[in-house]
Design a protein around this motif. Structure first.
Motif, PDB file in Angstrom:
ATOM      1  N   SER A 139      -5.855  -5.252   5.228  1.00  0.00           N
ATOM      2  CA  SER A 139      -4.867  -4.352   5.815  1.00  0.00           C
ATOM      3  C   SER A 139      -5.243  -2.884   5.665  1.00  0.00           C
ATOM      4  O   SER A 139      -4.626  -2.022   6.304  1.00  0.00           O
ATOM      5  N   ALA A 140      -6.273  -2.583   4.874  1.00  0.00           N
ATOM      6  CA  ALA A 140      -6.687  -1.192   4.689  1.00  0.00           C
ATOM      7  C   ALA A 140      -7.035  -0.521   6.014  1.00  0.00           C
ATOM      8  O   ALA A 140      -6.900   0.700   6.157  1.00  0.00           O
ATOM      9  N   TYR A 141      -7.478  -1.310   7.012  1.00  0.00           N
ATOM     10  CA  TYR A 141      -7.878  -0.694   8.286  1.00  0.00           C
ATOM     11  C   TYR A 141      -6.710  -0.039   8.997  1.00  0.00           C
ATOM     12  O   TYR A 141      -6.900   0.849   9.838  1.00  0.00           O
ATOM     13  N   LEU A 142      -5.498  -0.452   8.685  1.00  0.00           N
ATOM     14  CA  LEU A 142      -4.317   0.137   9.321  1.00  0.00           C
ATOM     15  C   LEU A 142      -4.030   1.546   8.796  1.00  0.00           C
ATOM     16  O   LEU A 142      -3.269   2.298   9.432  1.00  0.00           O
ATOM     17  N   GLY A 143      -4.645   1.893   7.667  1.00  0.00           N
ATOM     18  CA  GLY A 143      -4.386   3.210   7.088  1.00  0.00           C
ATOM     19  C   GLY A 143      -2.895   3.401   6.853  1.00  0.00           C
ATOM     20  O   GLY A 143      -2.230   2.547   6.260  1.00  0.00           O
ATOM     21  N   GLU A 144      -2.364   4.517   7.340  1.00  0.00           N
ATOM     22  CA  GLU A 144      -0.919   4.755   7.297  1.00  0.00           C
ATOM     23  C   GLU A 144      -0.360   4.792   8.716  1.00  0.00           C
ATOM     24  O   GLU A 144       0.638   5.447   8.998  1.00  0.00           O
ATOM     25  N   LEU A 145      -1.064   4.064   9.612  1.00  0.00           N
ATOM     26  CA  LEU A 145      -0.658   3.957  11.016  1.00  0.00           C
ATOM     27  C   LEU A 145      -0.424   5.335  11.632  1.00  0.00           C
ATOM     28  O   LEU A 145       0.607   5.603  12.250  1.00  0.00           O
ATOM     29  N   GLY A 146      -1.405   6.188  11.450  1.00  0.00           N
ATOM     30  CA  GLY A 146      -1.379   7.496  12.086  1.00  0.00           C
ATOM     31  C   GLY A 146      -0.351   8.459  11.538  1.00  0.00           C
ATOM     32  O   GLY A 146      -0.092   9.510  12.138  1.00  0.00           O
ATOM     33  N   GLY A 147       0.253   8.139  10.411  1.00  0.00           N
ATOM     34  CA  GLY A 147       1.293   8.995   9.829  1.00  0.00           C
ATOM     35  C   GLY A 147       2.679   8.402   9.939  1.00  0.00           C
ATOM     36  O   GLY A 147       3.670   9.064   9.607  1.00  0.00           O
ATOM     37  N   LEU A 148       2.775   7.149  10.370  1.00  0.00           N
ATOM     38  CA  LEU A 148       4.084   6.498  10.447  1.00  0.00           C
ATOM     39  C   LEU A 148       4.751   6.416   9.074  1.00  0.00           C
ATOM     40  O   LEU A 148       5.979   6.340   8.964  1.00  0.00           O
ATOM     41  N   SER A 149       3.930   6.477   8.024  1.00  0.00           N
ATOM     42  CA  SER A 149       4.465   6.424   6.662  1.00  0.00           C
ATOM     43  C   SER A 149       5.353   7.620   6.335  1.00  0.00           C
ATOM     44  O   SER A 149       6.104   7.587   5.351  1.00  0.00           O
ATOM     45  N   ALA A 150       5.293   8.664   7.137  1.00  0.00           N
ATOM     46  CA  ALA A 150       6.191   9.808   6.922  1.00  0.00           C
ATOM     47  C   ALA A 150       7.617   9.483   7.352  1.00  0.00           C
ATOM     48  O   ALA A 150       8.556  10.212   7.011  1.00  0.00           O
ATOM     49  N   HIS A 151       7.770   8.403   8.102  1.00  0.00           N
ATOM     50  CA  HIS A 151       9.077   8.039   8.654  1.00  0.00           C
ATOM     51  C   HIS A 151       9.607   6.704   8.128  1.00  0.00           C
ATOM     52  O   HIS A 151      10.817   6.500   8.097  1.00  0.00           O
TER      53      HIS A 151
END
Length: 288
Positions: free
Chosen positions: A35-47
């Protein structure tokens, strides 16, 4: 990384990104890619608080004793165990690519446990939708102005005709991205190292999918569903994406312009705006 026990005792790991916001459980594709390839889904983790599951035998999750348990349908109860471990009555769920097959099998088996469902450039194998070679080629022709197009298109023609080689599959990689830049190359270069090859081979093995049963289950799903497709994605041409979205009573199709198979890389702002708007406002019917 936090862990929990799957029903068969296999220890599974997950990664948490974003301290605030409601949780969004994310199922990676590959199939069977860390799942590391998903990163933070482009910054979705801010929301949203992203819960990134490492499927069994991938990332930091344990190798199972029974390698037959890599089959997609047999991993549904891993997702249910994660929900219970998190102490959530219902989960918002995102499945990317092959992970969308696992997401819809989970929704079909546990519809009352799904709040909202995001199917991100999904594989449609679980629903039995056929994608023709010509549909892929038609999508590819949208890129005819790209400098890499002639060689990539010739390789895609070979793949579509059943004559693809390892070199052909390598050559078509630019068609999976909105921009064939350093980020896209890095994404592709990490693919093999981040996969469990044995698990990849078993994921869609015989018995994994029963499209008729899945379609019937999804026809009664009360949860709102977003099918987010990439406008340039040869893996999911728009005709197939529309057919897929129509399976869900509360389905919505959104094609992200200029995006390939990883829309959060191609245009993070557009991806985040579409995803957060859906998760914040979508309303479905009563849970099945």
């Amino acid at each position: 990384m936090p862990t929990f026990a799957a029903p068969d005792g296999t220890t599974l790991a997950y990664r948490v990104s974003g301290a605030d916001g409601p949780p969004l459980v994310c199922l990676p594709g590959g199939p069977m890619r860390d799942s590391a390839y998903l990163g933070e889904l482009g910054g979705l983790s801010a929301h949203r608080r992203l819960i990134m599951l490492d499927l069994r035998g991938t990332g930091r999750s344990e190798l199972p004793a029974d390698t037959g348990s890599y089959r997609c349908d047999r991993q549904v109860e891993d997702v249910e165990a994660l929900r219970a471990h998190l102490g959530l009555d219902r989960i918002d769920l995102l499945g990317h690519s092959a992970g969308a097959n696992l997401a819809v099998l989970y929704a079909g088996r546990h519809p009352e446990r799904v709040g909202k469902l995001v199917l991100l450039t999904p594989s449609v194998m679980a629903a039995g939708i056929t994608i023709t070679g010509e549909a892929r080629l038609e999508t590819a022709r949208l890129r005819r102005s790209e400098p890499w197009y002639p060689d990539a298109y010739a390789a895609l023609e070979a793949v579509a005709a059943g004559r693809g080689t390892a070199d052909s599959w390598q050559a078509i990689a630019p068609f999976l991205h909105g921009r064939w830049d350093d980020a896209a190359r890095a994404y592709d270069a990490a693919d093999e190292a981040q996969k469990n090859a044995e698990a990849t081979a078993a994921y869609a093995g015989e018995g994994a999918f029963d499209p008729d049963t899945t379609r019937k289950a999804l026809a009664g799903l009360g949860a709102p569903v977003l099918v987010l497709a990439g406008g340039f994605d040869v893996s999911l041409p728009q005709s197939a994406a529309a057919e897929y979205a129509a399976l869900f009573p509360h389905g919505r199709l959104l094609a992200q312009p200029g995006a390939g198979h990883a829309p959060w890389l191609d245009d993070p702002e557009r991806f985040i705006a579409a995803t957060t708007e859906f998760l914040a406002t979508a309303q479905g019917g009563n849970p099945a």
